[in-house]
Enzyme design. Structure first.
Site, PDB file in Angstrom:
ATOM      1  N   GLU A 238       0.826  -1.206   0.000  1.00 53.98           N
ATOM      2  CA  GLU A 238       0.000   0.000   0.000  1.00 53.98           C
ATOM      3  C   GLU A 238       0.864   1.261   0.000  1.00 53.98           C
ATOM      4  OE1 GLU A 238      -1.363   1.830   3.615  1.00 53.98           O
ATOM      5  OE2 GLU A 238      -1.324  -0.135   4.611  1.00 53.98           O
TER       6      GLU A 238
ATOM      7  N   LYS B  35      -4.680  -2.523  14.241  1.00 59.40           N
ATOM      8  CA  LYS B  35      -4.119  -1.502  15.129  1.00 59.40           C
ATOM      9  C   LYS B  35      -4.875  -1.483  16.461  1.00 59.40           C
ATOM     10  CE  LYS B  35      -2.645   1.470  11.301  1.00 59.40           C
ATOM     11  NZ  LYS B  35      -3.234   0.722  10.168  1.00 59.40           N
TER      12      LYS B  35
END
Length: 293
Positions: free
Chosen positions: A33, A168
């Site tokens: 990404e 996360k």
């Protein structure tokens, strides 16, 4: 900016010559990404990290394919000059999830692709493997805000395997795993029974599937493809214990950052970069070092 790669093919995507050649001969290609480059860390650390990640992919016998939208053209595989342009430009590149693709392309804009957009273009180009740091998920208090990352719905409908360090820990990990189950996504953890929390290797959340070797991972990927399930796979690889940030320190920083975000009415796709930046500051930079490692 987009002139140094091949022009768009009939799919509307510019695939670099190196990536196209590797795909044509059945070689290994790994998608990467670009949001982490433009929105995840400062220059020049972002460029250094991006180059190191690509080098690691090459050292292991695969071709890296960093994905971004340049001047309205989706690119799969970037030159070193294009990587540097992303790193220097930083937040001038729009954070681009699946919902933003059509607008960025139509306006001739520059987009740094998130997990969902990177998965979309990787699949379009025929790349089945995508490596990233941490995926998005259900945000804390998501039951009230309905703030759920499109990364999760993309995993439910795009047959790409995402290798990450988990979700996360600024997010609601238990609800994220529940949502992935609803989407029919195979979730596995590498050499552990516990789902990693990006900054740390522990989350207190058990995984339905454990894999202990690259061969086991490959068997699951093959079965998913052979059965044409049509959904993605998430393989979570925990950060090495010696590089993990302190779980208690991270959680304390997260709670403070959440309160600040609420007070400042920061919502939507602005919340994640705000949270990551504040957690970095509140932990004295240890969270950034952990995310890089």
């Amino acid at each position: 900016m987009s002139s140094s790669s091949t022009g768009p093919n009939p799919m509307g995507v510019a695939v670099s010559p190196e990536v196209a050649e590797a795909l044509a001969r059945g070689g290994a290609v790994v998608a990467l990404e670009s949001t982490i480059i433009c929105h995840g860390m400062p220059y020049p650390k972002n460029l250094q990290t991006a180059m190191e990640v690509e080098a690691i992919v090459r050292e292991n016998g695969a071709v890296p394919a960093t994905i971004a939208i340049l001047d309205g053209v989706p690119h799969v595989g970037l030159t070193s000059e294009q990587l540097k342009s992303l790193a220097v430009s930083g937040r001038q590149f729009q954070k681009t999830a699946r919902r933003d693709i059509a607008h960025v392309v139509a306006s001739g804009g520059n987009g740094a692709t998130t997990v969902s957009a990177t998965m979309f273009f990787a699949h379009k180009a025929g790349i089945p493997i995508f490596v990233t740091g941490g995926i998005g998920g259900v945000h804390r208090n998501g039951e009230q805000t309905m703030d759920i990352s499109s990364d999760l719905t993309e995993l439910g409908k795009i047959p790409v395997t995402v290798i990450s360090a988990g979700v996360k820990s600024i997010l609601d990990i238990p609800r994220t795993l529940e949502y992935l189950e609803t989407q029919g996504v195979t979730v596995a953890a590498y050499k552990t029974n516990e789902f990693p929390a990006f900054f740390t290797e522990v989350s207190r959340c058990k995984v339905p599937c454990r894999v202990d070797s690259p061969e086991e991972c490959a068997k699951i990927i093959y079965a998913n493809k052979n059965l044409n399930l049509g959904s993605g796979i998430l393989i979570a690889v925990p950060i090495p214990k010696e590089h993990a940030a302190s779980g208690n320190a991270i959680e304390s920083a997260i709670q403070k950052a959440l309160k600040e975000a609420e007070d400042k009415n920061i919502i939507g796709n602005a919340i994640t970069p705000f949270m990551l930046d504040r957690v970095k500051v509140l932990t004295g930079g240890s969270s950034l070092e952990a995310s890089i490692l």
